[in-house]
Design a protein around this motif. Sequence first.
Motif, PDB file in Angstrom:
ATOM      1  N   LYS A  35       8.274  45.150 -18.796  1.00 39.36           N
ATOM      2  CA  LYS A  35       8.978  45.496 -17.565  1.00 39.36           C
ATOM      3  C   LYS A  35       8.047  46.307 -16.684  1.00 39.36           C
ATOM      4  O   LYS A  35       7.526  47.346 -17.113  1.00 39.36           O
ATOM      5  CB  LYS A  35      10.249  46.293 -17.874  1.00 39.36           C
ATOM      6  CG  LYS A  35      11.068  46.614 -16.628  1.00 39.36           C
ATOM      7  CD  LYS A  35      12.328  47.399 -16.981  1.00 39.36           C
ATOM      8  CE  LYS A  35      13.133  47.725 -15.727  1.00 39.36           C
ATOM      9  NZ  LYS A  35      14.348  48.523 -16.038  1.00 39.36           N
ATOM     10  N   GLU A 189      16.825  33.363 -23.620  1.00 39.98           N
ATOM     11  CA  GLU A 189      17.517  34.625 -23.402  1.00 39.98           C
ATOM     12  C   GLU A 189      16.996  35.316 -22.143  1.00 39.98           C
ATOM     13  O   GLU A 189      17.775  35.896 -21.371  1.00 39.98           O
ATOM     14  CB  GLU A 189      17.358  35.533 -24.616  1.00 39.98           C
ATOM     15  CG  GLU A 189      17.942  36.932 -24.465  1.00 39.98           C
ATOM     16  CD  GLU A 189      19.453  36.968 -24.242  1.00 39.98           C
ATOM     17  OE1 GLU A 189      19.966  38.065 -23.949  1.00 39.98           O
ATOM     18  OE2 GLU A 189      20.118  35.914 -24.357  1.00 39.98           O
ATOM     19  N   ARG A 192      18.588  33.636 -19.297  1.00 37.92           N
ATOM     20  CA  ARG A 192      19.997  34.014 -19.175  1.00 37.92           C
ATOM     21  C   ARG A 192      20.129  35.379 -18.498  1.00 37.92           C
ATOM     22  O   ARG A 192      20.986  35.573 -17.617  1.00 37.92           O
ATOM     23  CB  ARG A 192      20.652  34.063 -20.557  1.00 37.92           C
ATOM     24  CG  ARG A 192      22.162  34.315 -20.516  1.00 37.92           C
ATOM     25  CD  ARG A 192      22.712  34.711 -21.863  1.00 37.92           C
ATOM     26  NE  ARG A 192      22.250  36.023 -22.295  1.00 37.92           N
ATOM     27  CZ  ARG A 192      22.746  37.179 -21.832  1.00 37.92           C
ATOM     28  NH1 ARG A 192      23.697  37.182 -20.908  1.00 37.92           N
ATOM     29  NH2 ARG A 192      22.268  38.321 -22.289  1.00 37.92           N
ATOM     30  N   LEU A 193      19.284  36.311 -18.888  1.00 33.26           N
ATOM     31  CA  LEU A 193      19.320  37.640 -18.288  1.00 33.26           C
ATOM     32  C   LEU A 193      18.988  37.583 -16.796  1.00 33.26           C
ATOM     33  O   LEU A 193      19.568  38.319 -15.987  1.00 33.26           O
ATOM     34  CB  LEU A 193      18.339  38.560 -19.012  1.00 33.26           C
ATOM     35  CG  LEU A 193      18.689  38.920 -20.457  1.00 33.26           C
ATOM     36  CD1 LEU A 193      17.525  39.646 -21.119  1.00 33.26           C
ATOM     37  CD2 LEU A 193      19.950  39.771 -20.516  1.00 33.26           C
ATOM     38  N   GLU A 195      19.510  34.905 -14.827  1.00 33.22           N
ATOM     39  CA  GLU A 195      20.619  34.221 -14.173  1.00 33.22           C
ATOM     40  C   GLU A 195      21.807  35.155 -13.963  1.00 33.22           C
ATOM     41  O   GLU A 195      22.487  35.108 -12.931  1.00 33.22           O
ATOM     42  CB  GLU A 195      21.055  33.019 -15.022  1.00 33.22           C
ATOM     43  CG  GLU A 195      22.218  32.222 -14.453  1.00 33.22           C
ATOM     44  CD  GLU A 195      21.885  31.497 -13.170  1.00 33.22           C
ATOM     45  OE1 GLU A 195      22.821  31.211 -12.407  1.00 33.22           O
ATOM     46  OE2 GLU A 195      20.684  31.215 -12.930  1.00 33.22           O
ATOM     47  N   SER A 196      22.060  36.035 -14.926  1.00 33.97           N
ATOM     48  CA  SER A 196      23.193  36.953 -14.838  1.00 33.97           C
ATOM     49  C   SER A 196      22.910  38.156 -13.951  1.00 33.97           C
ATOM     50  O   SER A 196      23.828  38.924 -13.628  1.00 33.97           O
ATOM     51  CB  SER A 196      23.569  37.446 -16.238  1.00 33.97           C
ATOM     52  OG  SER A 196      22.538  38.277 -16.776  1.00 33.97           O
ATOM     53  N   GLY A 197      21.637  38.335 -13.567  1.00 38.58           N
ATOM     54  CA  GLY A 197      21.266  39.475 -12.750  1.00 38.58           C
ATOM     55  C   GLY A 197      20.995  40.737 -13.542  1.00 38.58           C
ATOM     56  O   GLY A 197      20.748  41.797 -12.972  1.00 38.58           O
ATOM     57  N   GLU A 198      21.012  40.621 -14.879  1.00 38.10           N
ATOM     58  CA  GLU A 198      20.755  41.793 -15.722  1.00 38.10           C
ATOM     59  C   GLU A 198      19.287  42.210 -15.675  1.00 38.10           C
ATOM     60  O   GLU A 198      18.958  43.369 -15.909  1.00 38.10           O
ATOM     61  CB  GLU A 198      21.170  41.498 -17.164  1.00 38.10           C
ATOM     62  CG  GLU A 198      22.661  41.273 -17.353  1.00 38.10           C
ATOM     63  CD  GLU A 198      23.001  40.898 -18.781  1.00 38.10           C
ATOM     64  OE1 GLU A 198      22.758  41.729 -19.688  1.00 38.10           O
ATOM     65  OE2 GLU A 198      23.489  39.769 -19.009  1.00 38.10           O
ATOM     66  N   ARG A 199      18.418  41.243 -15.435  1.00 38.32           N
ATOM     67  CA  ARG A 199      16.988  41.530 -15.308  1.00 38.32           C
ATOM     68  C   ARG A 199      16.439  40.828 -14.074  1.00 38.32           C
ATOM     69  O   ARG A 199      16.897  39.744 -13.715  1.00 38.32           O
ATOM     70  CB  ARG A 199      16.219  41.040 -16.543  1.00 38.32           C
ATOM     71  CG  ARG A 199      16.615  41.705 -17.836  1.00 38.32           C
ATOM     72  CD  ARG A 199      16.219  43.167 -17.884  1.00 38.32           C
ATOM     73  NE  ARG A 199      16.529  43.755 -19.166  1.00 38.32           N
ATOM     74  CZ  ARG A 199      15.709  43.762 -20.213  1.00 38.32           C
ATOM     75  NH1 ARG A 199      14.523  43.181 -20.119  1.00 38.32           N
ATOM     76  NH2 ARG A 199      16.078  44.318 -21.338  1.00 38.32           N
ATOM     77  N   LYS A 200      15.448  41.442 -13.471  1.00 35.40           N
ATOM     78  CA  LYS A 200      14.731  40.814 -12.364  1.00 35.40           C
ATOM     79  C   LYS A 200      13.578  40.000 -12.947  1.00 35.40           C
ATOM     80  O   LYS A 200      12.733  40.536 -13.667  1.00 35.40           O
ATOM     81  CB  LYS A 200      14.189  41.889 -11.415  1.00 35.40           C
ATOM     82  CG  LYS A 200      13.332  41.347 -10.282  1.00 35.40           C
ATOM     83  CD  LYS A 200      12.795  42.502  -9.437  1.00 35.40           C
ATOM     84  CE  LYS A 200      11.865  42.004  -8.340  1.00 35.40           C
ATOM     85  NZ  LYS A 200      11.304  43.130  -7.536  1.00 35.40           N
TER      86      LYS A 200
END
Length: 265
Positions: A35, A189, A192-193, A195-200
């Motif tokens: 990150k 995974e 998926r993160l 797509e869900s907006g949990e990660r950039k």
Amino acid sequence: MTDVRPAPKTDPEIKPAATILLLRDQPGLEVLMVKRHHQIDFASGALVFPGGKSHAGDHDPAWAEHSLGWDEHDAEQRGLRIAAIREVFEEAGILLAKRRNGEPIGGEACPLSVRQAVDAGTTHFLDVVSGLQARLDLSMLTTFARWITPPLTPKRFDTWFYVVKAPDDQLAACDGRETVDAEWIAPGEALRLAESGERKVIFPTRMNLKLLAEAGHAADAVARAAARSLVTVQPQIQERPHGRVLVLPPDAGYGAVEEKLENVM
């Protein structure tokens, strides 16, 4: 009368860069991602593969004595592969090298302070490798992709992506400056993160995660990359009724891709 019209804008210089997709099976396929620090000026806060710009020291001919596979690559590829290995060393602490006596690197390749000194430019990476009695293994890296940033951002890069199976005997840890977290994650995974907006996750990273996700395990991913014809990806901006989109070359291996420009920026 003085002409006070503003000078025409010129595209920023395209800088060479290198990135590594470091893989393991645990037991399913996982890739090392880091990150980015939120204060970094490029892809701040994003989940990315370790990598960065090539530096002058990556092209030092003295590396010939401290590298395996030197004669298998031209001068450009030598420098890019050394840059990729240096970046994953700085950002995640993994050293893609072999000791001259045949022993494994093992555990933590170097203390964090050494990695930070290399990153800061106060210690030469060449001196670190030499001091460890090791040689970088340039041929561990298999070309995965090559992307050139389109002329829509203030910074442009000609980035080579390499894929490699991670050494079994080393531990990954973030550097705390450019990166604030390092994690092994399944490509699906990570997508998926995103797509869900949990990660950039920025556009090139997402596209290469999708390509990577087609493989079943690390050796399969490396074999697929070796078998693919390399097509340089230069995304093109095209107009559509619903707005501008970024389009990838149809023969680059990513399928038909039309991404809304606002999703890329």
